[in-house]
Design a protein around this motif. Structure first.
Motif, PDB file in Angstrom:
ATOM      1  N   VAL A  92       0.855  -1.205   0.000  1.00 45.14           N
ATOM      2  CA  VAL A  92       0.000   0.000   0.000  1.00 45.14           C
ATOM      3  C   VAL A  92       0.880   1.240   0.000  1.00 45.14           C
ATOM      4  CG1 VAL A  92      -1.614   1.348   1.418  1.00 45.14           C
ATOM      5  CG2 VAL A  92      -1.939  -1.123   1.166  1.00 45.14           C
ATOM      6  N   TRP A  93       1.922   1.186   0.832  1.00 47.67           N
ATOM      7  CA  TRP A  93       2.751   2.380   1.023  1.00 47.67           C
ATOM      8  C   TRP A  93       3.769   2.567  -0.096  1.00 47.67           C
ATOM      9  CZ3 TRP A  93      -0.072   5.060   3.985  1.00 47.67           C
ATOM     10  CH2 TRP A  93      -0.836   4.426   4.951  1.00 47.67           C
ATOM     11  N   SER A  96       1.374   4.107  -2.836  1.00 45.07           N
ATOM     12  CA  SER A  96       0.944   5.480  -2.518  1.00 45.07           C
ATOM     13  C   SER A  96       2.090   6.480  -2.639  1.00 45.07           C
ATOM     14  CB  SER A  96       0.397   5.534  -1.090  1.00 45.07           C
ATOM     15  OG  SER A  96       1.457   5.280  -0.183  1.00 45.07           O
ATOM     16  N   ARG A 227       0.661   3.252   9.891  1.00 44.76           N
ATOM     17  CA  ARG A 227       0.187   4.189   8.865  1.00 44.76           C
ATOM     18  C   ARG A 227       0.517   5.642   9.233  1.00 44.76           C
ATOM     19  NH1 ARG A 227      -6.299   3.427   9.965  1.00 44.76           N
ATOM     20  NH2 ARG A 227      -6.332   4.453  11.974  1.00 44.76           N
ATOM     21  N   GLN A 232      -5.185   6.220   3.074  1.00 40.78           N
ATOM     22  CA  GLN A 232      -4.995   5.077   2.171  1.00 40.78           C
ATOM     23  C   GLN A 232      -6.002   3.964   2.450  1.00 40.78           C
ATOM     24  OE1 GLN A 232      -3.186   5.337  -0.549  1.00 40.78           O
ATOM     25  NE2 GLN A 232      -2.591   7.368   0.138  1.00 40.78           N
ATOM     26  N   ASP A 357      -4.407   8.511  -6.422  1.00 41.02           N
ATOM     27  CA  ASP A 357      -4.310   7.385  -5.477  1.00 41.02           C
ATOM     28  C   ASP A 357      -4.973   6.125  -6.028  1.00 41.02           C
ATOM     29  OD1 ASP A 357      -3.272   8.883  -2.846  1.00 41.02           O
ATOM     30  OD2 ASP A 357      -4.731  10.136  -3.870  1.00 41.02           O
ATOM     31  N   HIS A 361      -3.084   2.518  -6.979  1.00 38.84           N
ATOM     32  CA  HIS A 361      -3.448   1.220  -6.406  1.00 38.84           C
ATOM     33  C   HIS A 361      -3.939   0.254  -7.489  1.00 38.84           C
ATOM     34  CE1 HIS A 361      -2.540   2.220  -2.354  1.00 38.84           C
ATOM     35  NE2 HIS A 361      -3.369   3.255  -2.326  1.00 38.84           N
TER      36      HIS A 361
END
Ligand code: ATP
Length: 526
Positions: A92-93, A96, A227, A232, A357, A361
């Motif tokens: 995810v990070w 992002s 986080r 996110q 974003d 993803h």
């Protein structure tokens, strides 16, 4: 029997408008004294950048969250709320951009070992112009958070001129932050820690995400992150919400939760900490929608909401980020700024983030993040407007705006200082204090207890029978309780079963019935 009237025990002068400017020291002292905020792990000397919320603080913070949730989620037809995990898949990070780019520019002082954020360390060359018009740089000055004042620059100029035996008048120059300094300048800029040049390093990127390991292994494959924002979670769950919910564009997904950033310089009490709480909402719109109109609508909504919880217009302003400083995907960002005692600072950021974003993803996960447009029969990736605010920054803002020390005069002509927290009834930790006039009069105590128990079913209330009535009022003023009700002999002896209702801000008193008290609360606490 001597009946003491509560009206006689309280100050009689209405609250004066003019009060001394709020000092952070007094505010921090009140927060500690009355159990709003403690240093984290205080018995071990504290832990920089972390805080605990005490009994009143936890209540106030919960009220801020509850008001936001009620207004943002429950009272709107176009926003739904979710709660996502703090530790998410590390990919995810990466997608992002946080792994590569969530960094602040860090500067070290090699002598003192202090660390600074380069964008918060300001410097100015001290330039003097001689009689023949020739300008020369005689030295450099630095300042933390905001540039040096004219007086500081003048003093520095006089000192440099004396040391170097040169004449000339100070020439105004524009201050910059250390990210804009040339290498040769960095060597000449004094460290704020030592006051001497030569010890500051060039800025380098410092990633602010806290790392941890998930599972039994502690190698590279198990690295995960706490986080650094809640946003996110909304992007990653976008499809889940669309596929399972009743939502249709435009709509928003909101979340409240903890975020973590390894801030280089946590400071200004709870304004910048390493563990904090965010209230964020992603508002998804059609790719062809007029994003600037929706952006403006959300900015206005956020301003109105801040006022609804008691922040005064006079302390709020807007800052539009200059186009050249925006991330490449960002269309525009406006921050709502608040006038804190340490300066005007960001409270709430409202960003137009395009489709960045969801597209990131979709690419990283291989799962399309599109919706179907019935009108054009085409799929597209929605764009987003994001209002993102910190609960702790709102908490600090309401304390700063509400805190006052003011002189009041009692009926004997004695002047004293009362400390008062003018918190909106919407967020005040205690809504009403119930006070029997005398604690050894059973009839008064019984009636007060009955009222207290009834109020307690719906509201946070406080029962206090100790000390003189005036002292009890002061205690409630200091924690921001909007109303006190006193059960006195008139309650018992006169018809109507009325109480004395005392208003925190005006200190005015009037008699009300139980029904009137509940009606007042119903109207003001929502
Ligand atoms: P700043 O420039 O002050 O570091 P930011 O622009 O990085 O903040 P965002 O990433 O936009 O902040 O986060 C949204 C909101 O979260 C901010 O407007 C602020 O209210 C809150 N916030 C961000 N960082 C912190 C922090 N370290 N401590 C407390 N609140 C924070």
């Amino acid at each position: 029997m001597r009946h003491v009237s509560p009206a006689m025990s309280d100050a009689t002068t209405p609250a004066p408008a003019a009060t001394a400017p709020v000092s952070m020291d007094n505010l921090v002292a009140l927060a500690k004294r009355r159990g709003f905020i403690f240093q984290s792990s205080e018995i071990y000397g504290g832990f920089n950048g972390f805080f605990d919320y005490g009994p009143l603080g936890a209540e106030l913070k919960k009220n801020i969250r509850d008001c936001w949730w009620a207004d943002m989620v429950q009272r709107r037809d176009d926003v739904v709320g979710i709660e996502t995990s703090i530790i998410m898949h590390p990919k995810v990070w990466e997608a992002s951009g946080h792994v590569a780019g969530f960094s602040d520019p860090l500067v070290d002082c090699k002598v003192s070992k202090q660390r600074y954020r380069a964008d918060q360390l300001f410097f100015s060359p001290v330039v003097v112009t001689a009689a023949d018009g020739v300008a020369q740089t005689v030295g450099y000055v630095s300042a933390l958070e905001s540039e040096n004042t004219a007086g500081e620059l003048q003093t520095a100029a006089e000192s440099f001129k004396r040391k170097k035996a040169i004449q000339g008048t100070l020439c105004p120059v524009v201050a910059k932050d250390l990210t804009e300094a040339r290498e040769d300048e960095i060597a000449l800029i004094p460290s704020p820690a030592t006051g001497e040049p030569g010890s500051l390093t060039a800025p380098r990127a410092f990633n602010m995400m806290f790392q941890t390991n998930v599972g039994a292994m502690t190698d590279g494959s198990s690295v995960a992150y706490l986080r650094p924002e809640t946003a996110q979670g909304m992007f990653v769950d976008f499809k889940n919400v669309v596929d399972t919910g009743r939502v249709k564009l435009p709509f928003g997904i909101a979340q409240i939760g903890k975020s973590f950033r390894n801030e280089i310089t946590p400071r200004n009490f709870i304004f910048r900490s390493r563990e904090f709480e965010q209230m964020e909402m992603e508002y998804f719109i059609h790719e062809d929608a007029d994003w600037s109109k929706v952006h403006e609508e959300w900015i206005a909504w956020c301003e109105a909401w801040l006022k609804s919880i008691g922040l005064p217009d006079s302390h709020l302003s807007r800052y539009a980020h200059p186009k050249e400083k925006l991330a490449f995907y960002s269309r525009g960002t406006v921050d709502i700024m608040f006038k804190y005692p340490f300066g005007v600072q960001e409270l709430w950021g409202i960003a137009a983030r395009g489709s960045y974003d969801l597209t990131q993803h979709a690419n990283a996960s291989g799962k399309p993040q599109e919706v179907f447009d019935e009108a054009t029969k085409k799929k597209f990736v929605p764009h987003v407007i994001e209002p993102a605010v910190g609960v702790d920054r709102i908490f600090l803002a309401v304390l700063c705006a509400g805190y006052a020390e003011e002189a009041v005069t009692d009926e004997k002509g004695n002047t004293e200082t009362r400390t008062v927290l003018r918190l909106s009834p919407r967020i005040a930790p205690v809504k009403v204090a119930v006070l029997p006039l005398l604690k050894n009069k059973e009839v008064l105590v019984a009636r007060a207890q009955a009222l207290y128990k009834k109020l307690q079913r719906r509201y946070a209330v406080f029962y206090d029978e100790t000390a003189a009535i005036g002292r009890r009022y002061r205690r409630q003023d200091e924690i921001g309780t909007p109303w006190c009700v006193t059960i006195d002999f008139d309650t018992i002896e006169k018809p109507g079963d009325t109480f004395t209702l005392r208003d925190r801000d005006t200190m005015q008193q009037r008699r009300v019935t139980e029904a009137e008290l509940f009606a007042l609360l119903e109207e003001q606490v929502y």
